[in-house]
Design a protein around this motif. Structure first.
Motif, PDB file in Angstrom:
ATOM      1  N   GLN A 185       0.832  -0.944   0.072  1.00 25.66           N
ATOM      2  CA  GLN A 185      -0.155  -0.121   0.036  1.00 25.66           C
ATOM      3  C   GLN A 185       0.937   1.280   0.118  1.00 25.66           C
ATOM      4  OE1 GLN A 185      -2.892  -0.033   3.145  1.00 25.66           O
ATOM      5  NE2 GLN A 185      -3.252  -2.239   2.929  1.00 25.66           N
TER       6      GLN A 185
ATOM      7  N   TRP B 189       1.187   4.221  -2.820  1.00 27.11           N
ATOM      8  CA  TRP B 189       1.083   5.743  -2.271  1.00 27.11           C
ATOM      9  C   TRP B 189       2.129   6.697  -2.572  1.00 27.11           C
ATOM     10  CZ3 TRP B 189      -3.589   7.272  -2.867  1.00 27.11           C
ATOM     11  CH2 TRP B 189      -4.676   6.593  -2.628  1.00 27.11           C
TER      12      TRP B 189
ATOM     13  N   TYR C 201       2.342   7.526  -6.205  1.00 31.45           N
ATOM     14  CA  TYR C 201       1.244   8.329  -6.519  1.00 31.45           C
ATOM     15  C   TYR C 201       1.353   9.789  -6.068  1.00 31.45           C
ATOM     16  CZ  TYR C 201      -3.552   9.769  -7.320  1.00 31.45           C
ATOM     17  OH  TYR C 201      -4.711  10.371  -7.813  1.00 31.45           O
ATOM     18  N   TRP C 202       2.151  10.019  -4.907  1.00 31.93           N
ATOM     19  CA  TRP C 202       2.423  11.480  -4.531  1.00 31.93           C
ATOM     20  C   TRP C 202       3.556  12.032  -4.912  1.00 31.93           C
ATOM     21  CZ3 TRP C 202      -1.940  13.043  -3.521  1.00 31.93           C
ATOM     22  CH2 TRP C 202      -3.004  12.166  -2.676  1.00 31.93           C
TER      23      TRP C 202
ATOM     24  N   LEU D 233      -4.986  15.304  -1.920  1.00 27.41           N
ATOM     25  CA  LEU D 233      -5.305  14.626  -0.728  1.00 27.41           C
ATOM     26  C   LEU D 233      -6.665  14.554  -0.076  1.00 27.41           C
ATOM     27  CD1 LEU D 233      -3.715  13.219   1.524  1.00 27.41           C
ATOM     28  CD2 LEU D 233      -3.159  15.128   2.422  1.00 27.41           C
TER      29      LEU D 233
ATOM     30  N   MET E 118      -9.090  12.280  -1.939  1.00 23.17           N
ATOM     31  CA  MET E 118      -8.821  10.811  -1.714  1.00 23.17           C
ATOM     32  C   MET E 118      -9.252  10.357  -0.348  1.00 23.17           C
ATOM     33  SD  MET E 118      -7.711   8.884  -3.954  1.00 23.17           S
ATOM     34  CE  MET E 118      -6.800   8.760  -5.334  1.00 23.17           C
ATOM     35  N   ARG E 119      -9.152  11.209   0.784  1.00 25.49           N
ATOM     36  CA  ARG E 119      -9.441  11.116   2.077  1.00 25.49           C
ATOM     37  C   ARG E 119     -10.941  10.833   2.028  1.00 25.49           C
ATOM     38  NH1 ARG E 119      -7.601  15.678   5.140  1.00 25.49           N
ATOM     39  NH2 ARG E 119      -5.794  14.874   5.345  1.00 25.49           N
TER      40      ARG E 119
ATOM     41  N   THR F  91      -6.463   5.158   5.154  1.00 24.24           N
ATOM     42  CA  THR F  91      -6.200   6.583   5.293  1.00 24.24           C
ATOM     43  C   THR F  91      -4.894   6.944   5.711  1.00 24.24           C
ATOM     44  OG1 THR F  91      -8.606   7.038   5.486  1.00 24.24           O
ATOM     45  CG2 THR F  91      -6.904   8.895   5.897  1.00 24.24           C
TER      46      THR F  91
ATOM     47  N   MET G  59      -1.873   6.347   3.415  1.00 28.13           N
ATOM     48  CA  MET G  59      -1.996   7.512   2.315  1.00 28.13           C
ATOM     49  C   MET G  59      -1.367   8.652   2.805  1.00 28.13           C
ATOM     50  SD  MET G  59      -5.156   9.079   0.318  1.00 28.13           S
ATOM     51  CE  MET G  59      -5.634   9.863   1.916  1.00 28.13           C
ATOM     52  N   GLU G  60      -1.722   9.017   3.976  1.00 26.76           N
ATOM     53  CA  GLU G  60      -1.177  10.228   4.406  1.00 26.76           C
ATOM     54  C   GLU G  60       0.182  10.499   4.793  1.00 26.76           C
ATOM     55  OE1 GLU G  60      -4.176  11.220   7.505  1.00 26.76           O
ATOM     56  OE2 GLU G  60      -5.566  12.293   6.178  1.00 26.76           O
TER      57      GLU G  60
ATOM     58  N   TYR H  91       1.863  10.664   1.897  1.00 26.32           N
ATOM     59  CA  TYR H  91       1.931  12.024   1.285  1.00 26.32           C
ATOM     60  C   TYR H  91       2.720  13.047   1.926  1.00 26.32           C
ATOM     61  CZ  TYR H  91      -0.196  16.750   0.399  1.00 26.32           C
ATOM     62  OH  TYR H  91      -0.504  18.023  -0.014  1.00 26.32           O
TER      63      TYR H  91
END
Length: 223
Positions: free
Chosen positions: A157, A161, A164-165, A182, A185-186, A198, A201-202, A205
């Motif tokens: 995962q 991400w 992606y970022w 962001l 997506m959230r 989440t 992902m964060e 980011y």
């Protein structure tokens, strides 16, 4: 002496393996090229499925196959754009291939950057500029992407991400920030009931959006 012998053995094994892979990769490159040519005059579901099947899944295969096709530059990007515009294919199979490539990619060259741009467009990134109406009219595949990510290992995962970022450029140079993306997506993760995704992902980011400057040979500096 033993170290030298081992090194020679490893080199020979690698060379033999690469030689053995040549006919296989050449055949796959020819299949992909033929599927692409077919799509130029035939946009049927069977033609799109053939292109999806021929498109590589592993990042190393991705680089090798396009090297065999030996297109380079804008022609190679057209293959990537065509992959991003497929609509009459199995959505789950498509998203698996999309995630496999994104989680294994490296932004050190222009080809991965082209793939990342396509990924942003395919997932309807709100901070990217869609280059064609065809891409912007694609089906929403985010629910399937989230479903697949939820079943993946946390490390996989994170790799997705990160890619992606990340960017080849710093936003200080005038390039767009993904803060709005962001937030989108959230919101989508919450809407699709994937709140558990989440956090990773964060974190990605936080450290990879404008946090990695690729194509820059002085990343680490001594005082």
């Amino acid at each position: 002496m033993k170290i030298i012998v081992v090194a020679i053995c490893v080199f020979c094994i690698t060379a033999v393996d690469a030689f053995a892979q040549f006919p296989y990769m050449k055949k796959r490159a020819e299949e992909l090229s033929a599927a692409y040519v077919r799509l130029q005059s035939d946009s049927s579901a069977s033609a799109q499925q053939a292109f999806l099947r021929a498109f590589p899944e592993e990042w190393t295969d991705f680089l090798c196959i396009f090297d065999y096709i030996d297109l380079g530059g804008r022609d190679t990007e057209r293959y990537i754009e065509r992959f991003g515009s497929l609509t009459a294919v199995n959505d789950t199979a498509y998203c698996i291939k999309l995630l496999m490539l994104a989680s294994g990619a490296d932004l050190e060259a222009g080809l991965p950057e082209a793939f990342r741009n396509m990924l942003h467009q395919r997932l309807e990134c709100c901070s990217c500029v869609r280059s064609t109406k065809e891409i912007s009219s694609n089906k929403d595949v985010l629910p399937i992407v989230f479903m697949l990510l939820a079943d993946a290992l946390p490390g996989d995962q994170m790799r997705f991400w990160q890619f992606y970022w990340s960017s080849q450029h710093s936003k200080e140079g005038g390039f767009v920030s993904h803060e709005q993306e962001l937030m989108r997506m959230r919101g989508r993760l919450e809407k699709e009931d994937y709140k558990d995704l989440t956090e990773i992902m964060e974190i990605a980011y936080k450290y990879f959006n404008d946090g990695v400057l690729y194509l820059y040979d002085k990343r680490f500096k001594a005082d």
